[in-house]
Design an enzyme around this catalytic site. Structure first.
Site, PDB file in Angstrom:
ATOM      1  CG  PHE A   5     -20.965  40.120 115.644  1.00 63.80           C
ATOM      2  CD1 PHE A   5     -20.523  39.553 114.463  1.00 63.80           C
ATOM      3  CD2 PHE A   5     -21.212  39.284 116.729  1.00 63.80           C
ATOM      4  CE1 PHE A   5     -20.329  38.184 114.354  1.00 63.80           C
ATOM      5  CE2 PHE A   5     -21.020  37.914 116.638  1.00 63.80           C
ATOM      6  CZ  PHE A   5     -20.580  37.363 115.447  1.00 63.80           C
ATOM      7  CG  ASP A   6     -20.625  47.704 113.109  1.00 59.33           C
ATOM      8  OD1 ASP A   6     -21.032  48.566 113.911  1.00 59.33           O
ATOM      9  OD2 ASP A   6     -20.800  47.776 111.877  1.00 59.33           O
ATOM     10  CG  LEU A   7     -26.874  46.264 114.165  1.00 62.38           C
ATOM     11  CD1 LEU A   7     -27.149  44.781 114.406  1.00 62.38           C
ATOM     12  CD2 LEU A   7     -27.842  47.119 114.985  1.00 62.38           C
ATOM     13  CG  ASP A   8     -26.370  50.023 111.063  1.00 58.47           C
ATOM     14  OD1 ASP A   8     -27.267  49.189 111.260  1.00 58.47           O
ATOM     15  OD2 ASP A   8     -26.491  51.224 111.354  1.00 58.47           O
ATOM     16  CG  ASP A  18     -19.542  47.732 108.080  1.00 55.09           C
ATOM     17  OD1 ASP A  18     -20.081  48.495 107.253  1.00 55.09           O
ATOM     18  OD2 ASP A  18     -19.630  47.922 109.309  1.00 55.09           O
TER      19      ASP A  18
END
Length: 215
Positions: A8-11, A163
């Site tokens: 996963f990306d975070l932000d 995202d």
């Protein structure tokens, strides 16, 4: 689909830091260039490393601007960070079902840890690759390749979720499957142009894609 690893990306993917990031950029840029930047102007800055963004604006003040940004960001972090619907329960379920979970982000480790602790996601991830850990940030495949090595995972059995188009391109470059998130601040249509394998309307969509029943 034989997927056993989720990165996963975070932000903007696991935690909603959009307001925090935008306000941090506006605070910094208005300090050096009063009234020259709007909220719309800084949307393009979300995703790439801070150094890349500020070098394009003012190469002589990069370190100073990064320091100003991070001071504001850290001071206002807990007040401005929000949770996304279904993220916690989905990640918890994947963890309980034995999926290998990792984070690949362009943030520095200190700020990553702040966000994970605040949202109580910190116990679910075996591997967290930050900007501190790589020479080349996304969309270069290096961060994902490091996460794969850390988790002893194969790219063809891995899904990268993000995202930003940097996340999708990094996944493609590393040979993983990719999933975009429809709640991206840059717009679902923008992200779709990079042709992720899946588009999540909410994080719990991952469970049906992976054939997982929730708790």
């Amino acid at each position: 689909m034989n997927i056993n690893t989720i990165l996963f990306d975070l932000d903007g993917t696991l935690i909603n830091t959009n307001d925090l990031i935008i306000e941090s950029f506006l605070h910094t840029l208005n300090h050096y260039y009063p009234n020259q930047y709007t909220r719309e102007d800084v949307l393009a800055f979300i995703g790439p490393p801070l150094r890349d963004t500020f070098e394009a604006i003012d190469p002589e003040r990069v370190d100073e601007m990064i320091e100003t940004y991070r001071a504001f960001n850290h001071a206002h972090h807990d007040a401005l960070v929000k949770e996304y619907e279904t993220v916690y329960d989905t990640v918890q379920t994947l963890h309980e079902k034995g999926f290998k979970l990792g984070i690949v982000t362009t943030k520095i480790r200190h700020t990553v840890n702040m966000g994970l602790k605040l949202t109580k996601l910190d116990s679910f991830f075996k591997c967290v690759i930050t900007l501190d850990d790589v020479e080349h940030a996304k969309p270069h495949p290096e961060p994902i390749e490091k996460a794969l090595a850390c988790l002893q995972a194969k790219p063809e059995e891995t899904l990268m979720v993000g995202d930003n188009h940097h996340d999708i391109l990094a996944g493609k470059h590393a040979g993983t499957k990719t999933a975009g998130v429809a709640w991206t601040i840059k717009g679902r249509e923008h992200l779709a142009t990079y042709e992720p394998d899946f588009m999540l309307e909410k994080m719990s969509d991952l469970l049906s894609i992976l054939g997982v029943t929730s708790r």
